[in-house]
Design a protein around this motif. Structure first.
Motif, PDB file in Angstrom:
ATOM      1  N   GLU A 138       0.800  -1.229   0.000  1.00 48.51           N
ATOM      2  CA  GLU A 138       0.000   0.000   0.000  1.00 48.51           C
ATOM      3  C   GLU A 138       0.831   1.277   0.000  1.00 48.51           C
ATOM      4  N   ALA A 139       2.080   1.210   0.423  1.00 48.22           N
ATOM      5  CA  ALA A 139       2.900   2.417   0.553  1.00 48.22           C
ATOM      6  C   ALA A 139       3.012   3.140  -0.786  1.00 48.22           C
ATOM      7  N   PRO A 140       2.813   4.464  -0.811  1.00 48.34           N
ATOM      8  CA  PRO A 140       2.820   5.209  -2.085  1.00 48.34           C
ATOM      9  C   PRO A 140       4.188   5.170  -2.763  1.00 48.34           C
ATOM     10  N   ALA A 141       4.178   4.867  -4.054  1.00 47.78           N
ATOM     11  CA  ALA A 141       5.430   4.669  -4.796  1.00 47.78           C
ATOM     12  C   ALA A 141       6.266   5.940  -4.865  1.00 47.78           C
ATOM     13  N   GLU A 142       5.636   7.124  -4.812  1.00 46.17           N
ATOM     14  CA  GLU A 142       6.414   8.357  -4.920  1.00 46.17           C
ATOM     15  C   GLU A 142       7.287   8.583  -3.680  1.00 46.17           C
ATOM     16  N   LEU A 143       6.902   8.010  -2.548  1.00 44.84           N
ATOM     17  CA  LEU A 143       7.718   8.109  -1.338  1.00 44.84           C
ATOM     18  C   LEU A 143       8.559   6.860  -1.095  1.00 44.84           C
ATOM     19  N   TYR A 144       8.061   5.729  -1.587  1.00 41.21           N
ATOM     20  CA  TYR A 144       8.709   4.445  -1.313  1.00 41.21           C
ATOM     21  C   TYR A 144       8.873   3.683  -2.629  1.00 41.21           C
ATOM     22  N   PRO A 145       9.847   4.074  -3.448  1.00 37.26           N
ATOM     23  CA  PRO A 145      10.032   3.398  -4.738  1.00 37.26           C
ATOM     24  C   PRO A 145      10.574   1.983  -4.550  1.00 37.26           C
ATOM     25  N   GLY A 146      10.447   1.201  -5.598  1.00 40.54           N
ATOM     26  CA  GLY A 146      10.980  -0.148  -5.570  1.00 40.54           C
ATOM     27  C   GLY A 146       9.896  -1.190  -5.391  1.00 40.54           C
ATOM     28  N   GLU A 147      10.346  -2.446  -5.337  1.00 41.56           N
ATOM     29  CA  GLU A 147       9.430  -3.564  -5.184  1.00 41.56           C
ATOM     30  C   GLU A 147       9.067  -3.764  -3.713  1.00 41.56           C
ATOM     31  N   PRO A 148       7.819  -4.083  -3.424  1.00 43.02           N
ATOM     32  CA  PRO A 148       7.426  -4.353  -2.041  1.00 43.02           C
ATOM     33  C   PRO A 148       8.233  -5.506  -1.436  1.00 43.02           C
ATOM     34  N   GLY A 149       8.607  -5.364  -0.185  1.00 45.64           N
ATOM     35  CA  GLY A 149       9.371  -6.397   0.491  1.00 45.64           C
ATOM     36  C   GLY A 149       8.495  -7.570   0.906  1.00 45.64           C
ATOM     37  N   ARG A 150       9.133  -8.694   1.117  1.00 45.56           N
ATOM     38  CA  ARG A 150       8.461  -9.910   1.568  1.00 45.56           C
ATOM     39  C   ARG A 150       9.291 -10.573   2.659  1.00 45.56           C
ATOM     40  N   PHE A 151       8.610 -11.291   3.543  1.00 42.02           N
ATOM     41  CA  PHE A 151       9.304 -11.987   4.619  1.00 42.02           C
ATOM     42  C   PHE A 151       9.920 -13.281   4.110  1.00 42.02           C
ATOM     43  N   GLU A 152      11.081 -13.573   4.632  1.00 41.08           N
ATOM     44  CA  GLU A 152      11.741 -14.857   4.412  1.00 41.08           C
ATOM     45  C   GLU A 152      11.789 -15.583   5.751  1.00 41.08           C
ATOM     46  N   LEU A 153      11.242 -16.797   5.789  1.00 43.11           N
ATOM     47  CA  LEU A 153      11.215 -17.591   7.012  1.00 43.11           C
ATOM     48  C   LEU A 153      12.363 -18.599   6.978  1.00 43.11           C
ATOM     49  N   LYS A 154      13.105 -18.640   8.064  1.00 42.16           N
ATOM     50  CA  LYS A 154      14.302 -19.472   8.118  1.00 42.16           C
ATOM     51  C   LYS A 154      14.336 -20.237   9.440  1.00 42.16           C
ATOM     52  N   PRO A 155      14.107 -21.563   9.406  1.00 40.00           N
ATOM     53  CA  PRO A 155      14.173 -22.341  10.643  1.00 40.00           C
ATOM     54  C   PRO A 155      15.595 -22.412  11.188  1.00 40.00           C
ATOM     55  N   TRP A 156      15.715 -22.571  12.486  1.00 40.77           N
ATOM     56  CA  TRP A 156      17.016 -22.777  13.114  1.00 40.77           C
ATOM     57  C   TRP A 156      16.867 -23.770  14.254  1.00 40.77           C
ATOM     58  N   VAL A 157      17.956 -24.455  14.553  1.00 39.41           N
ATOM     59  CA  VAL A 157      17.972 -25.479  15.596  1.00 39.41           C
ATOM     60  C   VAL A 157      18.950 -25.061  16.683  1.00 39.41           C
ATOM     61  N   ARG A 158      18.515 -25.145  17.922  1.00 33.15           N
ATOM     62  CA  ARG A 158      19.371 -24.833  19.061  1.00 33.15           C
ATOM     63  C   ARG A 158      20.071 -26.109  19.518  1.00 33.15           C
ATOM     64  N   ALA A 159      21.380 -26.085  19.561  1.00 29.83           N
ATOM     65  CA  ALA A 159      22.145 -27.287  19.881  1.00 29.83           C
ATOM     66  C   ALA A 159      21.762 -27.876  21.230  1.00 29.83           C
ATOM     67  N   ALA A 160      21.426 -27.030  22.193  1.00 32.99           N
ATOM     68  CA  ALA A 160      21.108 -27.504  23.540  1.00 32.99           C
ATOM     69  C   ALA A 160      19.657 -27.943  23.691  1.00 32.99           C
ATOM     70  N   GLY A 161      18.829 -27.758  22.641  1.00 29.45           N
ATOM     71  CA  GLY A 161      17.444 -28.203  22.707  1.00 29.45           C
ATOM     72  C   GLY A 161      16.456 -27.205  22.150  1.00 29.45           C
ATOM     73  N   GLY A 162      15.647 -27.666  21.187  1.00 29.51           N
ATOM     74  CA  GLY A 162      14.619 -26.800  20.612  1.00 29.51           C
ATOM     75  C   GLY A 162      15.121 -26.003  19.433  1.00 29.51           C
TER      76      GLY A 162
END
Length: 291
Positions: A35-59
């Motif tokens: 929704e952000a107006p292109a004249e103030l915020y040019p470029g492609e809209p950002g997207r989230f990247e989800l990245k799993p991680w493992v804790r060595a000590a558990g979880g």
């Protein structure tokens, strides 16, 4: 002391809620990018990247990052469920850990640094932690990065606090003034004798004796955040800014860094319990200045 089966059920339900809230927040933030107006915020809209991680000590957990968005300069929405054993140093600071240093912890943690100085930065986290005792913690706070918006009586501050008060008042009218005061005390930089932002609520070791009620309260805090912050962001997203505003924003971000590295308990907890360094330090702004 809670039996193992009940504790497992509580952890499962809390983690499922944090997962669902993460998905809804990420979707709403991506809508704001669109929704952000292109004249103030040019470029492609950002997207989230989800990245799993493992804790060595558990979880482990899942990091959610939006870097270099056009409206969100940097945003992180992370969830985790970890377990293990506290060090003697940490056990001495945690209720119930003196009897048994084993723990479980699950939660959601969010930080958003905005490209526009006119749109406040925001932080929110809620968590459930258990040793031989169990409790909820968390809250949300708003950090305007230009002085004209840092007055506690300013429009954004009033809207944010009204939302947090409504979440508290559903359960106990005494909670908002108590947790607001704790937030004001906690998010303060003693070495500069100034608050980090305009506050919100902050609670820890929250256990009223009714787990279902406390869980519902934590959910209400998450819902209040999801309602109020996008409203504030939409209200401000069309406002132009100056280079002087941008420089003021970068200096204020420096205060954010100082607080997180010197005083933030969540940062210390994550570092001392073997958490994921990338997600722990994701609260750091992408660009900062010190005058």
């Amino acid at each position: 002391m809670t039996d193992a089966a009940t504790l497992e059920d509580w952890n499962t339900r809390a983690r499922a809620w944090f997962d669902a809230l993460r998905d809804r927040i990420c979707a709403e933030f991506e809508r704001l990018e669109d929704e952000a107006p292109a004249e103030l915020y040019p470029g492609e809209p950002g997207r989230f990247e989800l990245k799993p991680w493992v804790r060595a000590a558990g979880g482990g957990g899942v990091m959610g990052f939006m870097r270099g968005g056009r409206f969100f300069e940097k945003a992180g929405v992370h969830i985790s469920l970890v377990h293990g054993t506290f060090t003697p140093e940490m056990a001495a600071t945690m209720p119930g850990a003196d009897k048994d240093p084993r723990f479980t912890a699950t939660g959601i943690s969010l930080i958003a640094h905005m490209r526009s100085p006119r749109v406040p930065a925001v932080h929110m986290n809620t968590r459930f932690l258990a040793t031989t005792q169990s409790w909820f913690g968390g809250g949300a706070d708003l950090t305007p990065t230009i002085d004209v918006q840092r007055d506690p009586k300013a429009e954004d501050a009033q809207a944010f606090h009204a939302a947090m008060k409504a979440a508290c008042d559903r359960f106990d009218p005494e909670w908002y003034p108590k947790y607001k005061a704790r937030c004001d005390e906690y998010f303060f930089l003693p070495h500069r004798n100034e608050p980090r932002g305009i506050g919100g609520i902050f609670y820890d070791h929250h256990n009223s004796g009714d787990w279902e009620r406390d869980f519902a309260f934590t959910q209400a805090v998450g819902e209040a955040f999801l309602d109020v912050y996008p409203r504030i962001a939409r209200h401000r997203m069309h406002e132009p800014w100056t280079e002087a505003d941008r420089q003021e924003q970068l200096v204020r971000r420096g205060r954010y860094v100082e607080f997180n590295l010197l005083y933030d308990r969540g940062t210390m907890f994550g570092l001392k319990t073997g958490g994921n360094i990338e997600s722990i330090l994701s609260s750091m702004p992408p660009l900062v200045a010190w005058p």
